[in-house]
Each structure stands twice: as structure tokens, then as C-alpha cells.
Design an enzyme around this catalytic site. Structure first.
Site, PDB file in Angstrom:
ATOM      1  N   GLY A  45       0.837  -1.185   0.000  1.00 38.48           N
ATOM      2  CA  GLY A  45       0.000   0.000   0.000  1.00 38.48           C
ATOM      3  C   GLY A  45       0.872   1.236   0.000  1.00 38.48           C
ATOM      4  N   LEU A  99       6.538   1.909   4.600  1.00 38.87           N
ATOM      5  CA  LEU A  99       7.613   2.356   3.719  1.00 38.87           C
ATOM      6  C   LEU A  99       8.229   3.676   4.180  1.00 38.87           C
ATOM      7  CD1 LEU A  99       6.037   1.447   0.247  1.00 38.87           C
ATOM      8  CD2 LEU A  99       7.705   0.132   1.591  1.00 38.87           C
TER       9      LEU A  99
END
Length: 189
Positions: A45, A99
Site C-alpha cells: 500500500g 515504507l
């Protein structure tokens, strides 16, 4: 085009994002670039704030979890201006990462089920229900457009213990295989 991912500590990650309309400049290109960036970083995502844009947009592809849960083989979606209408079901812990916060993973408790309204990439209104890992990935990305990170959902003592690692990430003292922008990185002369 791969976009740089904004690291922990950047103010855009703590801002509640703004809605957009179908005339948002180069929306299709942005969506394509976000998927390319997410795949290059081995993510499932990616939210627009993670690439420096304070808008209510995120992309997901939960197919890496297809072996763990039925129905995720081709689970690739775009969420524009989403609103979670309802979170229900038993809460469960799962080890999450982000991330924007590389090298840190923590157990996060989230509801098993959700109902969400959103626009897809064609700006068609959708109202859908998701469960399990699909719901979790959506909730994680939804948090990003609400100015929240998964570290905001962990035990405060545990977050305090991670402070040094989080500060190091803000300064760029982390190795990643993808392009990042660090808010406190000193400029090289």
C-alpha cells in the site's frame, strides 16, 4: 516514474489530507507512479502523503498475502476521498511496517471488518465491505490520509523505546533499496 517516499518526521505525514476532484492535475499519471513506487519498494500500500502530497488518495495491492488469505490474489485497488463508514469485528494484532518508517515493525491492533465509501480511479463511487488482511491494509493506508502512522497506534512506552530509531530515520541514517526524502537530513556541501 518512481517517486521518492517521504520519511518519518516530515510534517506531511501528520497532516489530515484534503479531498480532490476528478480534475486533479495528472491524476492517472500520479496513480500509475504510486503503484510503480509501491512495487519498487516491495510495499502492499502507498498513500499520497507518503510521496509528499497531502491529498486523500491511496493505492493497495494485497496480492502478496494471497497465500495467507483467500480472495487477495488480485486485490489491487485505488481509493480516492475514502471515508471509513464502520469498523467492526474483533480486534486483532498483526505485525505492521511502513515504507515511510523502514526497518521498524510492530504489532498493531485493528478491527477485522470495515465498510468504506470511496471513489475509484474512474471516479465512480463505491461502497464496499472488507475483512481480514484486506481491511488491515486499507486501515493502515487510511490512517496515512488522516495524519496517523502505525507508530501512533502502539503502546506509548514501546514508542518511547523506538525514539532513537525514529529520529535516525528522520535524519536519513537508514539503508533502503528505494528512493526516500528525509526531513532532517543534512545537506552535503
Amino acid at each position: 516514474m518512481k517517486l521518492p517516499i517521504v520519511a518519518y518526521g516530515d510534517p506531511v505525514l501528520k497532516k489530515v489530507a484534503d479531498n480532490i476532484d476528478q480534475d486533479y492535475k495528472e491524476l492517472k499519471s500520479l496513480i500509475d507512479n504510486m503503484f510503480e513506487t509501491m512495487y519498487a519498494a516491495s510495499g502492499v500500500g502507498l498513500a499520497a502523503p507518503q510521496v509528499g502530497l497531502p491529498i486523500r488518495l491511496f493505492v493497495v495491492d494485497a496480492s502478496p498475502f494471497a497465500e495467507d488469505e483467500e480472495g487477495l490474489k488480485d486485490f489491487k485497488k485505488v481509493f480516492i476521498n475514502p471515508v471509513i463508514d464502520e469498523e467492526t469485528g474483533e480486534k486483532w494484532d498483526f505485525n505492521e511496517g511502513c515504507l515511510s518508517i523502514p526497518d521498524i515493525r510492530e504489532n498493531v491492533s485493528r478491527h477485522r471488518d470495515l465498510k468504506i465509501s470511496y471513489y475509484d480511479e474512474s471516479f465512480e463511487l463505491k461502497k464496499e465491505a472488507f475483512t481480514g488482511l484486506a481491511a488491515r491494509v486499507i486501515q493502515h493506508e487510511y490512517d496515512h490520509i488522516q495524519g496517523k502512522l502505525f507508530t501512533d497506534r502502539i503502546n506509548p512506552l514501546r514508542k518511547t523505546m523506538l525514539r532513537g530509531k525514529l529520529d535516525a530515520i528522520s535524519k536519513g541514517a537508514v539503508k533502503v533499496d528505494y528512493k526516500m526524502k528525509f526531513p532532517l537530513q543534512r545537506k552535503k556541501r
